[in-house]
Design a protein around this motif. Sequence first.
Motif, PDB file in Angstrom:
ATOM      1  N   ASP A 202      41.397 -37.892  -0.796  1.00  0.00           N
ATOM      2  CA  ASP A 202      40.532 -38.540  -1.777  1.00  0.00           C
ATOM      3  C   ASP A 202      39.234 -39.060  -1.149  1.00  0.00           C
ATOM      4  O   ASP A 202      38.944 -40.264  -1.182  1.00  0.00           O
ATOM      5  CB  ASP A 202      41.275 -39.696  -2.459  1.00  0.00           C
ATOM      6  N   PRO A 203      38.407 -38.162  -0.587  1.00  0.00           N
ATOM      7  CA  PRO A 203      37.210 -38.611   0.130  1.00  0.00           C
ATOM      8  C   PRO A 203      36.168 -39.302  -0.751  1.00  0.00           C
ATOM      9  O   PRO A 203      35.362 -40.087  -0.254  1.00  0.00           O
ATOM     10  CB  PRO A 203      36.656 -37.323   0.729  1.00  0.00           C
ATOM     11  N   ASP A 204      36.179 -39.011  -2.055  1.00  0.00           N
ATOM     12  CA  ASP A 204      35.194 -39.645  -2.934  1.00  0.00           C
ATOM     13  C   ASP A 204      35.707 -40.948  -3.544  1.00  0.00           C
ATOM     14  O   ASP A 204      34.976 -41.639  -4.268  1.00  0.00           O
ATOM     15  CB  ASP A 204      34.741 -38.679  -4.033  1.00  0.00           C
ATOM     16  N   GLY A 205      36.987 -41.267  -3.261  1.00  0.00           N
ATOM     17  CA  GLY A 205      37.536 -42.551  -3.687  1.00  0.00           C
ATOM     18  C   GLY A 205      37.727 -42.714  -5.181  1.00  0.00           C
ATOM     19  O   GLY A 205      37.814 -43.845  -5.673  1.00  0.00           O
ATOM     20  N   ASN A 206      37.849 -41.609  -5.924  1.00  0.00           N
ATOM     21  CA  ASN A 206      38.012 -41.740  -7.376  1.00  0.00           C
ATOM     22  C   ASN A 206      39.471 -41.739  -7.813  1.00  0.00           C
ATOM     23  O   ASN A 206      39.766 -41.779  -9.016  1.00  0.00           O
ATOM     24  CB  ASN A 206      37.245 -40.636  -8.107  1.00  0.00           C
ATOM     25  N   GLY A 207      40.390 -41.679  -6.837  1.00  0.00           N
ATOM     26  CA  GLY A 207      41.817 -41.732  -7.159  1.00  0.00           C
ATOM     27  C   GLY A 207      42.388 -40.432  -7.674  1.00  0.00           C
ATOM     28  O   GLY A 207      43.553 -40.388  -8.082  1.00  0.00           O
ATOM     29  N   LEU A 208      41.601 -39.358  -7.650  1.00  0.00           N
ATOM     30  CA  LEU A 208      42.048 -38.060  -8.156  1.00  0.00           C
ATOM     31  C   LEU A 208      42.100 -37.040  -7.027  1.00  0.00           C
ATOM     32  O   LEU A 208      41.366 -37.136  -6.051  1.00  0.00           O
ATOM     33  CB  LEU A 208      41.111 -37.558  -9.248  1.00  0.00           C
ATOM     34  N   HIS A 209      42.976 -36.054  -7.190  1.00  0.00           N
ATOM     35  CA  HIS A 209      43.058 -34.955  -6.226  1.00  0.00           C
ATOM     36  C   HIS A 209      42.162 -33.828  -6.743  1.00  0.00           C
ATOM     37  O   HIS A 209      42.638 -32.828  -7.301  1.00  0.00           O
ATOM     38  CB  HIS A 209      44.511 -34.492  -6.087  1.00  0.00           C
ATOM     39  N   ASP A 210      40.852 -33.995  -6.570  1.00  0.00           N
ATOM     40  CA  ASP A 210      39.903 -33.087  -7.223  1.00  0.00           C
ATOM     41  C   ASP A 210      38.774 -32.634  -6.296  1.00  0.00           C
ATOM     42  O   ASP A 210      37.683 -32.300  -6.759  1.00  0.00           O
ATOM     43  CB  ASP A 210      39.308 -33.758  -8.462  1.00  0.00           C
ATOM     44  N   THR A 211      39.036 -32.616  -4.999  1.00  0.00           N
ATOM     45  CA  THR A 211      38.006 -32.186  -4.055  1.00  0.00           C
ATOM     46  C   THR A 211      38.532 -31.070  -3.157  1.00  0.00           C
ATOM     47  O   THR A 211      39.740 -30.905  -2.980  1.00  0.00           O
ATOM     48  CB  THR A 211      37.534 -33.351  -3.171  1.00  0.00           C
ATOM     49  N   TYR A 212      37.588 -30.326  -2.586  1.00  0.00           N
ATOM     50  CA  TYR A 212      37.910 -29.259  -1.643  1.00  0.00           C
ATOM     51  C   TYR A 212      37.210 -29.533  -0.312  1.00  0.00           C
ATOM     52  O   TYR A 212      36.170 -30.204  -0.271  1.00  0.00           O
ATOM     53  CB  TYR A 212      37.445 -27.908  -2.185  1.00  0.00           C
ATOM     54  N   GLY A 213      37.771 -28.979   0.728  1.00  0.00           N
ATOM     55  CA  GLY A 213      37.158 -29.142   2.035  1.00  0.00           C
ATOM     56  C   GLY A 213      35.832 -28.414   2.141  1.00  0.00           C
ATOM     57  O   GLY A 213      34.868 -28.938   2.694  1.00  0.00           O
ATOM     58  N   ILE A 214      35.770 -27.205   1.574  1.00  0.00           N
ATOM     59  CA  ILE A 214      34.587 -26.359   1.772  1.00  0.00           C
ATOM     60  C   ILE A 214      34.331 -25.515   0.529  1.00  0.00           C
ATOM     61  O   ILE A 214      35.265 -25.095  -0.164  1.00  0.00           O
ATOM     62  CB  ILE A 214      34.767 -25.457   3.021  1.00  0.00           C
ATOM     63  N   ALA A 215      33.071 -25.278   0.243  1.00  0.00           N
ATOM     64  CA  ALA A 215      32.666 -24.390  -0.853  1.00  0.00           C
ATOM     65  C   ALA A 215      32.497 -22.978  -0.308  1.00  0.00           C
ATOM     66  O   ALA A 215      31.804 -22.775   0.690  1.00  0.00           O
ATOM     67  CB  ALA A 215      31.359 -24.877  -1.472  1.00  0.00           C
ATOM     68  N   VAL A 216      33.125 -22.009  -0.950  1.00  0.00           N
ATOM     69  CA  VAL A 216      33.135 -20.628  -0.471  1.00  0.00           C
ATOM     70  C   VAL A 216      32.858 -19.674  -1.619  1.00  0.00           C
ATOM     71  O   VAL A 216      33.410 -19.827  -2.714  1.00  0.00           O
ATOM     72  CB  VAL A 216      34.500 -20.281   0.167  1.00  0.00           C
ATOM     73  N   SER A 217      32.019 -18.680  -1.382  1.00  0.00           N
ATOM     74  CA  SER A 217      31.802 -17.605  -2.345  1.00  0.00           C
ATOM     75  C   SER A 217      32.408 -16.316  -1.809  1.00  0.00           C
ATOM     76  O   SER A 217      32.053 -15.862  -0.724  1.00  0.00           O
ATOM     77  CB  SER A 217      30.298 -17.391  -2.589  1.00  0.00           C
ATOM     78  N   LEU A 218      33.313 -15.724  -2.585  1.00  0.00           N
ATOM     79  CA  LEU A 218      33.928 -14.448  -2.220  1.00  0.00           C
ATOM     80  C   LEU A 218      33.717 -13.394  -3.303  1.00  0.00           C
ATOM     81  O   LEU A 218      34.385 -12.370  -3.320  1.00  0.00           O
ATOM     82  CB  LEU A 218      35.431 -14.635  -1.970  1.00  0.00           C
ATOM     83  N   GLN A 219      32.775 -13.648  -4.199  1.00  0.00           N
ATOM     84  CA  GLN A 219      32.573 -12.729  -5.321  1.00  0.00           C
ATOM     85  C   GLN A 219      32.114 -11.355  -4.854  1.00  0.00           C
ATOM     86  O   GLN A 219      32.570 -10.334  -5.372  1.00  0.00           O
ATOM     87  CB  GLN A 219      31.556 -13.304  -6.301  1.00  0.00           C
ATOM     88  N   ARG A 220      31.203 -11.329  -3.873  1.00  0.00           N
ATOM     89  CA  ARG A 220      30.620 -10.057  -3.457  1.00  0.00           C
ATOM     90  C   ARG A 220      31.177  -9.576  -2.125  1.00  0.00           C
ATOM     91  O   ARG A 220      31.561  -8.433  -1.977  1.00  0.00           O
ATOM     92  CB  ARG A 220      29.096 -10.201  -3.366  1.00  0.00           C
ATOM     93  N   GLN A 221      31.171 -10.429  -1.124  1.00  0.00           N
ATOM     94  CA  GLN A 221      31.619 -10.059   0.201  1.00  0.00           C
ATOM     95  C   GLN A 221      31.825 -11.344   0.999  1.00  0.00           C
ATOM     96  O   GLN A 221      31.554 -12.434   0.511  1.00  0.00           O
ATOM     97  CB  GLN A 221      30.585  -9.160   0.889  1.00  0.00           C
ATOM     98  N   VAL A 222      32.302 -11.214   2.239  1.00  0.00           N
ATOM     99  CA  VAL A 222      32.575 -12.424   3.020  1.00  0.00           C
ATOM    100  C   VAL A 222      31.333 -12.935   3.742  1.00  0.00           C
ATOM    101  O   VAL A 222      31.289 -14.104   4.134  1.00  0.00           O
ATOM    102  CB  VAL A 222      33.706 -12.197   4.044  1.00  0.00           C
TER     103      VAL A 222
END
Length: 528
Positions: A202-222
């Motif tokens: 909960d890094p944003d402290g909002n009490g929810l499990h709603d965050t990710y470690g990293i943003a990744v795009s895999l739509q086209r290629q790596v």
Amino acid sequence: MNKTTSAAICCILVLLTVSGCYSSRPQPQVAEPDTAATLTTIFSLRPSLSFKNGETIEDNVHTRFVREQLGVDIRYLWTAPDSTFTTKLKLQLINKRELPDIITVRTSIVHELIDSGRFMPVDEVFERYASPVWKNAMAEDPAVWSPYARDGQHYAIPILDYAYNSDPMMWIRTDWLERLGLRLPTNLEQLETVLDAFTHQDPDGNGLHDTYGIAVSLQRQVNTWMADISWVFGMYGVLPGQWNAAAPDAADEAQAPRQAYVYGSVQEQTRQGLEKIKQWRDAGYFSDEAIWQDEETAARLFTEGKAGIVIGPNWMRYWPLAEMDDSGSAARFQAIPLPAGPGGTTLHWSTPPSNGAILINKDIKDPEPFFRYINYLYDHQGLRKDHYAYGMAKDYDYTEIDGKPTTDRSLIPGGYVDVSGYTLIYDGARIPSSWESMVHELDKPILIEQAPYRLANAYQGPPTATMKERWDQLVQTEHEAFVQIIFGKKPLSYFDTFVAGWQRNGGDRIGEEINAWFREEERRPGAR
């Protein structure tokens, strides 16, 4: 003196200033604004474009300046959103529709355009009309011409970019680190500690499990230009999606003529990278939606406070990350070098200092007006002369306070817009060696520190014969295989099946053709 005569004299004086250095060339014939030379083109409407004062790409502060001061009237045959531009252009080409005087593109369709036979070789007109500033900029890295060579001539002019402009760095939420008592990561072990905490604590402290470690795009290629994940493979000494010089033990004297360059995606180290990314996916460190998210959508997870890390170039500080400041968010972030992998290994992808190409219709009546326009950009914006040291247009991308120029966007009446995006060369005139003047002071040391670990695609030549027939299918198969492994649809051992199929279905043949190209280039010293 009447207004018409005054306007004509002013226009002529400006153009004499622009072209006075080129007395050995035919001088530009500048008409009054209402009789300016017409230059037709088409345009890709990129999501980053913005307008103000009711302007459009067809009529804005830049097109008016070019028409009124340079005597060149830019006319758009059609425009299309960036997402559909290439498809529409392909249909125009297939159906033999009217093509404009000038086309600028950033995708592989440039090769279809060249091979259509509808565009002229550019060597002679570039030598005749280009200004010394533009020529000198192009000479900084002659390899930028290579993709557009056919039978000893070049059929497109490279659009130059700043050096290091595509090099990725790690953008990270420092306020999240502080809240969780963590340090900036410098290696894989530390990074995975941060990823886990950003995902599960909960890094944003909002009490929810709603965050990710990293943003990744895999739509086209790596390997992508934003929300990239290819650097994970770089931790294991390989970069997929490009041709790399073979390791010494893979290119001994007996094999060197044939295997001096190899395709990164089919090397054994790529299996290790896939395994690591799959572990991150299984741990929930990035969204399952990554498979559908393009670069901008994935990066939005970072700007909207749903991911704590995103990978991308230095200019992300200005877009899209500046949106976090504009929204009044209390988020704090900074750029850091990409963490090293096992044994301290790190590699990241980079590109030559070019970002597209200009094609000139072989039926163009006169190419000089186009060169008049681009010469002006290089001679002024490229050299950052006068107000171009601050921006393209007052009260658009810079303003003046008490008679002093400022680039503080919060002070620009009506808000900031990037006028360089209105030019026919995407981002205006860029001279590769001027990169330092455009990079934030905090980010320069990172680019310099990472410089020894940048790895560009070694092959910058035109598509080979087998590439033209098989490459799109091979790339699609590669993407499908990687995504299936990462998301657990196929076991890691499926990598061997993918490699065998890639080799059998044209990959090996393409490798032979590419290595033959390198051998031919070595026999042609001085060739671009």
